[in-house]
Write an enzyme that holds these catalytic residues in place. Structure first.
Site, PDB file in Angstrom:
ATOM      1  N   TRP A 152       0.803  -1.216   0.000  1.00 44.75           N
ATOM      2  CA  TRP A 152       0.000   0.000   0.000  1.00 44.75           C
ATOM      3  C   TRP A 152       0.838   1.269   0.000  1.00 44.75           C
ATOM      4  O   TRP A 152       0.305   2.346  -0.212  1.00 44.75           O
ATOM      5  CB  TRP A 152      -0.918   0.021   1.249  1.00 44.75           C
ATOM      6  CG  TRP A 152      -0.199  -0.404   2.499  1.00 44.75           C
ATOM      7  CD1 TRP A 152      -0.160  -1.671   3.024  1.00 44.75           C
ATOM      8  CD2 TRP A 152       0.633   0.392   3.350  1.00 44.75           C
ATOM      9  NE1 TRP A 152       0.637  -1.713   4.145  1.00 44.75           N
ATOM     10  CE2 TRP A 152       1.132  -0.447   4.365  1.00 44.75           C
ATOM     11  CE3 TRP A 152       1.004   1.746   3.356  1.00 44.75           C
ATOM     12  CZ2 TRP A 152       1.977   0.005   5.372  1.00 44.75           C
ATOM     13  CZ3 TRP A 152       1.845   2.192   4.360  1.00 44.75           C
ATOM     14  CH2 TRP A 152       2.323   1.330   5.345  1.00 44.75           C
ATOM     15  N   ASN A 153       2.144   1.171   0.240  1.00 47.88           N
ATOM     16  CA  ASN A 153       2.839   2.421   0.587  1.00 47.88           C
ATOM     17  C   ASN A 153       3.123   3.345  -0.598  1.00 47.88           C
ATOM     18  O   ASN A 153       3.114   4.558  -0.434  1.00 47.88           O
ATOM     19  CB  ASN A 153       4.105   2.129   1.394  1.00 47.88           C
ATOM     20  CG  ASN A 153       5.108   1.322   0.641  1.00 47.88           C
ATOM     21  OD1 ASN A 153       4.757   0.585  -0.276  1.00 47.88           O
ATOM     22  ND2 ASN A 153       6.362   1.464   0.994  1.00 47.88           N
ATOM     23  N   LYS A 176      -2.628  -7.980  -8.019  1.00 50.21           N
ATOM     24  CA  LYS A 176      -3.397  -7.878  -6.774  1.00 50.21           C
ATOM     25  C   LYS A 176      -2.905  -6.678  -5.981  1.00 50.21           C
ATOM     26  O   LYS A 176      -1.803  -6.682  -5.449  1.00 50.21           O
ATOM     27  CB  LYS A 176      -3.250  -9.129  -5.907  1.00 50.21           C
ATOM     28  CG  LYS A 176      -4.324  -9.127  -4.799  1.00 50.21           C
ATOM     29  CD  LYS A 176      -4.038 -10.050  -3.659  1.00 50.21           C
ATOM     30  CE  LYS A 176      -3.180  -9.457  -2.595  1.00 50.21           C
ATOM     31  NZ  LYS A 176      -3.758  -8.280  -1.912  1.00 50.21           N
ATOM     32  N   GLU A 249      10.809  -7.746  -3.958  1.00 47.81           N
ATOM     33  CA  GLU A 249      11.304  -6.489  -3.383  1.00 47.81           C
ATOM     34  C   GLU A 249      10.750  -6.448  -1.973  1.00 47.81           C
ATOM     35  O   GLU A 249       9.546  -6.257  -1.782  1.00 47.81           O
ATOM     36  CB  GLU A 249      10.782  -5.288  -4.177  1.00 47.81           C
ATOM     37  CG  GLU A 249      11.195  -5.263  -5.631  1.00 47.81           C
ATOM     38  CD  GLU A 249      12.636  -4.850  -5.825  1.00 47.81           C
ATOM     39  OE1 GLU A 249      13.346  -4.591  -4.835  1.00 47.81           O
ATOM     40  OE2 GLU A 249      13.063  -4.790  -6.985  1.00 47.81           O
ATOM     41  N   CYS A 283       9.993   1.738   1.810  1.00 49.04           N
ATOM     42  CA  CYS A 283      10.949   0.633   1.966  1.00 49.04           C
ATOM     43  C   CYS A 283      12.368   1.155   2.095  1.00 49.04           C
ATOM     44  O   CYS A 283      13.157   0.628   2.871  1.00 49.04           O
ATOM     45  CB  CYS A 283      10.832  -0.313   0.789  1.00 49.04           C
ATOM     46  SG  CYS A 283      10.990   0.516  -0.805  1.00 49.04           S
ATOM     47  N   GLU A 384      12.784  -2.999  11.196  1.00 45.61           N
ATOM     48  CA  GLU A 384      12.239  -2.010  10.260  1.00 45.61           C
ATOM     49  C   GLU A 384      11.067  -1.328  10.965  1.00 45.61           C
ATOM     50  O   GLU A 384      10.021  -1.937  11.182  1.00 45.61           O
ATOM     51  CB  GLU A 384      11.756  -2.728   8.985  1.00 45.61           C
ATOM     52  CG  GLU A 384      11.235  -1.768   7.959  1.00 45.61           C
ATOM     53  CD  GLU A 384      10.656  -2.447   6.704  1.00 45.61           C
ATOM     54  OE1 GLU A 384      10.023  -3.500   6.825  1.00 45.61           O
ATOM     55  OE2 GLU A 384      10.836  -1.882   5.617  1.00 45.61           O
ATOM     56  N   LYS A 456      20.576  -9.692   0.305  1.00 45.81           N
ATOM     57  CA  LYS A 456      20.213 -10.462   1.509  1.00 45.81           C
ATOM     58  C   LYS A 456      18.684 -10.616   1.577  1.00 45.81           C
ATOM     59  O   LYS A 456      18.047 -10.868   0.550  1.00 45.81           O
ATOM     60  CB  LYS A 456      20.816  -9.796   2.756  1.00 45.81           C
ATOM     61  CG  LYS A 456      22.351  -9.745   2.696  1.00 45.81           C
ATOM     62  CD  LYS A 456      22.972  -9.418   4.023  1.00 45.81           C
ATOM     63  CE  LYS A 456      23.291  -7.967   4.154  1.00 45.81           C
ATOM     64  NZ  LYS A 456      24.041  -7.615   5.364  1.00 45.81           N
ATOM     65  N   GLY A 459      15.518  -8.955  -0.763  1.00 41.59           N
ATOM     66  CA  GLY A 459      14.882  -9.355  -2.014  1.00 41.59           C
ATOM     67  C   GLY A 459      15.747 -10.131  -2.974  1.00 41.59           C
ATOM     68  O   GLY A 459      16.912 -10.427  -2.713  1.00 41.59           O
ATOM     69  N   GLU A 463      14.308  -4.025 -10.150  1.00 45.27           N
ATOM     70  CA  GLU A 463      13.331  -3.375 -11.019  1.00 45.27           C
ATOM     71  C   GLU A 463      14.000  -2.141 -11.630  1.00 45.27           C
ATOM     72  O   GLU A 463      15.065  -1.716 -11.189  1.00 45.27           O
ATOM     73  CB  GLU A 463      12.069  -3.031 -10.210  1.00 45.27           C
ATOM     74  CG  GLU A 463      11.407  -4.304  -9.678  1.00 45.27           C
ATOM     75  CD  GLU A 463      10.025  -4.126  -9.104  1.00 45.27           C
ATOM     76  OE1 GLU A 463       9.908  -3.496  -8.029  1.00 45.27           O
ATOM     77  OE2 GLU A 463       9.055  -4.615  -9.715  1.00 45.27           O
TER      78      GLU A 463
HETATM   79  P1  NAD Z   1       2.694  -7.165   3.106  1.00 44.44           P
HETATM   80  O1  NAD Z   1       3.807  -8.109   2.877  1.00 44.44           O
HETATM   81  O2  NAD Z   1       1.851  -7.331   4.301  1.00 44.44           O
HETATM   82  O3  NAD Z   1       1.668  -7.176   1.856  1.00 44.44           O
HETATM   83  C1  NAD Z   1       2.107  -6.971   0.533  1.00 44.44           C
HETATM   84  C2  NAD Z   1       1.094  -7.594  -0.418  1.00 44.44           C
HETATM   85  O4  NAD Z   1       1.130  -9.017  -0.261  1.00 44.44           O
HETATM   86  C3  NAD Z   1      -0.354  -7.169  -0.159  1.00 44.44           C
HETATM   87  O5  NAD Z   1      -1.022  -7.015  -1.388  1.00 44.44           O
HETATM   88  C4  NAD Z   1      -0.907  -8.354   0.613  1.00 44.44           C
HETATM   89  O6  NAD Z   1      -2.318  -8.477   0.530  1.00 44.44           O
HETATM   90  C5  NAD Z   1      -0.207  -9.515  -0.080  1.00 44.44           C
HETATM   91  N1  NAD Z   1      -0.114 -10.774   0.680  1.00 44.44           N
HETATM   92  C6  NAD Z   1      -0.274 -10.972   2.004  1.00 44.44           C
HETATM   93  N2  NAD Z   1      -0.093 -12.284   2.309  1.00 44.44           N
HETATM   94  C7  NAD Z   1       0.202 -12.919   1.143  1.00 44.44           C
HETATM   95  C8  NAD Z   1       0.512 -14.265   0.806  1.00 44.44           C
HETATM   96  N3  NAD Z   1       0.558 -15.245   1.728  1.00 44.44           N
HETATM   97  N4  NAD Z   1       0.788 -14.562  -0.485  1.00 44.44           N
HETATM   98  C9  NAD Z   1       0.776 -13.595  -1.436  1.00 44.44           C
HETATM   99  N5  NAD Z   1       0.471 -12.290  -1.169  1.00 44.44           N
HETATM  100  C10 NAD Z   1       0.187 -11.959   0.109  1.00 44.44           C
HETATM  101  O7  NAD Z   1       3.363  -5.717   3.062  1.00 44.44           O
HETATM  102  P2  NAD Z   1       2.689  -4.306   3.326  1.00 44.44           P
HETATM  103  O8  NAD Z   1       2.394  -4.173   4.782  1.00 44.44           O
HETATM  104  O9  NAD Z   1       1.573  -4.099   2.368  1.00 44.44           O
HETATM  105  O10 NAD Z   1       3.898  -3.331   2.914  1.00 44.44           O
HETATM  106  C11 NAD Z   1       4.939  -3.012   3.781  1.00 44.44           C
HETATM  107  C12 NAD Z   1       6.188  -3.821   3.512  1.00 44.44           C
HETATM  108  O11 NAD Z   1       6.533  -3.748   2.135  1.00 44.44           O
HETATM  109  C13 NAD Z   1       7.399  -3.289   4.251  1.00 44.44           C
HETATM  110  O12 NAD Z   1       8.146  -4.349   4.802  1.00 44.44           O
HETATM  111  C14 NAD Z   1       8.210  -2.576   3.188  1.00 44.44           C
HETATM  112  O13 NAD Z   1       9.579  -2.453   3.457  1.00 44.44           O
HETATM  113  C15 NAD Z   1       7.937  -3.444   2.016  1.00 44.44           C
HETATM  114  N6  NAD Z   1       8.189  -2.708   0.776  1.00 44.44           N
HETATM  115  C16 NAD Z   1       9.300  -3.025   0.033  1.00 44.44           C
HETATM  116  C17 NAD Z   1       9.603  -2.297  -1.116  1.00 44.44           C
HETATM  117  C18 NAD Z   1      10.815  -2.615  -1.951  1.00 44.44           C
HETATM  118  O14 NAD Z   1      10.872  -2.173  -3.092  1.00 44.44           O
HETATM  119  N7  NAD Z   1      11.768  -3.359  -1.465  1.00 44.44           N
HETATM  120  C19 NAD Z   1       8.765  -1.251  -1.509  1.00 44.44           C
HETATM  121  C20 NAD Z   1       7.644  -0.954  -0.728  1.00 44.44           C
HETATM  122  C21 NAD Z   1       7.372  -1.704   0.413  1.00 44.44           C
END
Ligand code: NAD
Length: 482
Positions: A152-153, A176, A249, A283, A384, A456, A459, A463
C-alpha cells in the site's frame, strides 16, 4: 461520514470487464469514520478467472508487434501522469500520506512506464550469428502470465515497475493491489486496460488468501512481489511446487552514515526527507543514522530542532509535514516499538505538533520521534520501524560503522554523507546493499537509470532498467546447422 452514493465502488477487472461479488468499506486512516471507497473482496475463483483470461490473451499480445505494444504503453504513461490531478486526493484519503507524496507516486509511476517501455525495442532485438557452419538466433520471449502483488505504501509506482516490463515484453498480467490502498490505483488501471486487448491487464482484489491463490496458480509463470520479508517467504513457498520465476522487493533497514567532515545543515536539508516522508513508510526510508561520537551532540541537537518544527495532520491539510500511518496493524506495531524504546536506556523524544488535536484519536497519527543515545543492537535500530521514528547511533571509527551498517539481515538502500567525494565513494563500495547514495537518501536519490532492489533478505532481482526487462523474458536459443 461520506454518503454511500458518493463513494466509488472498486471492482475486479477480469478479461476487460468490471466484476464484483462482495464489497467491504475502506476507511480513511486520518478520519476513521470516513468511508473512502467500497472495494471488492476476491476469492480463489476470481483469481482463477483472471489468470485464465490472462492466459487466453497471451498469444495475441505476445504476437503483437513490439512497436504497437510500445505505442499503447506510452499512451498509458500519459494516462497515469494525467490522472494525478483527479486521483491523488483519493490516494491521500485511502493511504494517509500528504498530497505531494500522492502526486509523486503518479509522476514516478508515469516516468517508470515511459522509461522502461522506451528501452524495449533495443532490448528485444535478437542476438544473431551467421557463419559457415550455422545460423544462430537467441531470442527473448515472454514467459506468459505474470502475477504482480503490491503493498500500500507507493501503490502506483510499485505497480508500474511491474506492469511496464511485463507488458512491453509481451506477457499478460494479473495484479493484486493491497487491500489498504487499492482505489486510486484501480481507477487508473481501468483507464489503461481500456486501451489494451481484453485480458492483457487484470486486477483482483483481496487479502493474503487471494495473493496466495494468485502466486501459487499453476498457469502463472512469473511472480513479482513487493511487500514485507515475512510475506516474501510465503511467496517463495507458494511458487515452489510449479518452479516459477520470481522477483521479490522486500523490507529494508537502511543505514545512513554521517562522516566526520559532513556539513550538518546540508545533511539535514536532505536527510530528513528520507526519514519522515510518507510518515517513514517507505521501503528505502532512512531507518538508522550513524553519527561520529565527536559530533554526536551537535548533530543530534540540530536534527531535533528541525524535527520539532514538523506538524502532523490529515494528508489533505496543506500544513501537514506528514500524515497518519496507513493501517491499524502498522499503527500498533509502531506504538509497540515506541513503548519498548521508552522502557529502555535510550532517550525517546516526541517532537513536533498536532495540527488538529481534537481529531487526533480519529486516525492513526503518530508524532515524529527521535531516539538519542541508543545502541546499534537496540530493537529500534535493528527492526524495520516503518513509522516516523529515527534512532541516532554514535560510532567511534569507520571500521566500526561499516560493520554496523552491514550487520543486518536487510540490504536495500543506504547512504554516506560527506564533503569528500573520494571518501564517500570508498565507503559506499564497502556497504552491502542494492543501492548506496552519497549525500542523498529520499526520492531525489532515485534515478531511473539505476536498477532498484535489495541484497540479503531485502529481495531477489531488480526493477527499473534493462535488468528489470530481463526478468520477464526467457532466452530462446535457435540454431540451424548448415
Ligand atoms: P505485506 O507483505 O503485508 O503485503 C504486501 C502484499 O502481499 C499485499 O497485497 C498483501 O495483501 C499480499 N499478501 C499478504 N499475504 C500474502 C501471501 N501469503 N501470499 C501472497 N500475497 C500476500 O506488506 P505491506 O504491509 O503491504 O507493505 C509493507 C512492507 O513492504 C514493508 O516491509 C516494506 O519495506 C515493504 N516494501 C518493500 C519495497 C521494496 O521495493 N523493497 C517497496 C515498498 C514496500
Amino acid at each position: 461520514m461520506t454518503t454511500q452514493d458518493t463513494v466509488p465502488q472498486i471492482g475486479h477487472l477480469i478479461g476487460g470487464e468490471m466484476s464484483a461479488g462482495d464489497f467491504r468499506d475502506l476507511h480513511d486512516p486520518g478520519r476513521l469514520d470516513d468511508v473512502v471507497a467500497q472495494v471488492a473482496v476476491g476469492t480463489a475463483e476470481d483469481v482463477d478467472r483472471a489468470v485464465r483470461a490472462a492466459h487466453a490473451a497471451f498469444p495475441g499480445w505476445r504476437d503483437t508487434p513490439v512497436s504497437e505494444r510500445v505505442r499503447k504503453l506510452l499512451a498509458a504513461a500519459e494516462l497515469v501522469a494525467g490522472s494525478a490531478g483527479e486521483l491523488a486526493p483519493l490516494l491521500v484519503r485511502e493511504h494517509g500520506g500528504v498530497l505531494w507524496e500522492a502526486q509523486a507516486d503518479f509522476a514516478l509511476g508515469a516516468g517508470t512506464l515511459q522509461n522502461n517501455v522506451s528501452l524495449a525495442k533495443d532490448f528485444l532485438r535478437p542476438v544473431q550469428f551467421d557463419d559457415a557452419q550455422s545460423f544462430i538466433s537467441v531470442e527473448k520471449v515472454p514467459r506468459g502470465v505474470v502475477a504482480a502483488i503490491v503493498p500500500w505504501n507507493m501503490p502506483v509506482v510499485l505497480t508500474m515497475m511491474k506492469l511496464a516490463p511485463a507488458l512491453v515484453t509481451g506477457n499478460t498480467l494479473v495484479l493484486k493491489p493491497s487491500p489498504f490502498a487499492p482505489a486510486a490505483l484501480t481507477l487508473v488501471l481501468e483507464k489503461i486496460a481500456a486501451g489494451l486487448p481484453p485480458g492483457v491487464l487484470n486486477v483482483v482484489h483481496g487479502e493474503g488468501d487471494v495473493g496466495a491463490a494468485l502466486s501459487g496458480h499453476p498457469l502463472v509463470r512469473k511472480v513479482v512481489f513487493t511487500g514485507g520479508t515475512a510475506t516474501g517467504r510465503k511467496v517463495i513457498e507458494s511458487t515452489a511446487p510449479t518452479i516459477k520465476n520470481i522477483t521479490l522487493e522486500l523490507g529494508g533497514n537502511d543505514p545512513a552514515i554521517i562522516l566526520d567532515d559532513a556539513d550538518t545543515d546540508a545533511v539535514l536539508d536532505r536527510i530528513l526527507k528520507g526519514v519522515f516522508t510518507r510518515s517513514g513508510q517507505i521501503c528505502f526510508a532512512v531507518k538508522r543514522v550513524y553519527v561520529p561520537r565527536g559530533r554526536y551532540q551537535e548533530f543530534a541537537d540540530a536534527l531535533c530542532d528541525r524535527v520539532d518544527e514538523y506538524a502532523v495532520g490529515h494528508g489533505l491539510d496543506q500544513r501537514a509535514s506528514f500524515g497518519p500511518l496507513n493501517n491499524e496493524a502498522q499503527y500498533k506495531k509502531v506504538l509497540g516499538l515506541l513503548e519498548r524504546t521508552r522502557n529502555s536506556s535510550a532517550t525517546l523524544l516526541e517532537l513536533g505538533r498536532k495540527l488538529d488535536p481534537s481529531s487526533w484519536d480519529n486516525g492513526y497519527y503518530v508524532l515524529p520521534h527521535v531516539v538519542r543515545d541508543v545502541e546499534h543492537t537496540a530493537p529500534v535500530s535493528c527492526e524495520e520501524q516503518f513509522g516516523p521514528v529515527i534512532p541516532l547511533i554514535a560510532y567511534d571509527d569507520e571500521e566500526q560503522v561499516v560493520s554496523w551498517a552491514n550487520d543486518s539481515e536487510y540490504g536495500l538502500c543506504s547512504s554516506v554523507w560527506t564533503t569528500d567525494p573520494e571518501r564517500g565513494l570508498a565507503m559506499a563500495r564497502r556497504i552491502e546493499a542494492g543501492s548506496t547514495f552519497i549525500n542523498s537518501h529520499s526520492f531525489d536519490a532515485l534515478d531511473l537509470r539505476m536498477p532498484f532492489g535489495g541484497v540479503k533478505q531485502s529481495g531477489i532481482g531488480r526493477e527499473w532498467t534493462d535488468t528489470a526487462l530481463s526478468a520477464y523474458v526467457e532466452d530462446h536459443a535457435i540454431r540451424r546447422l548448415k
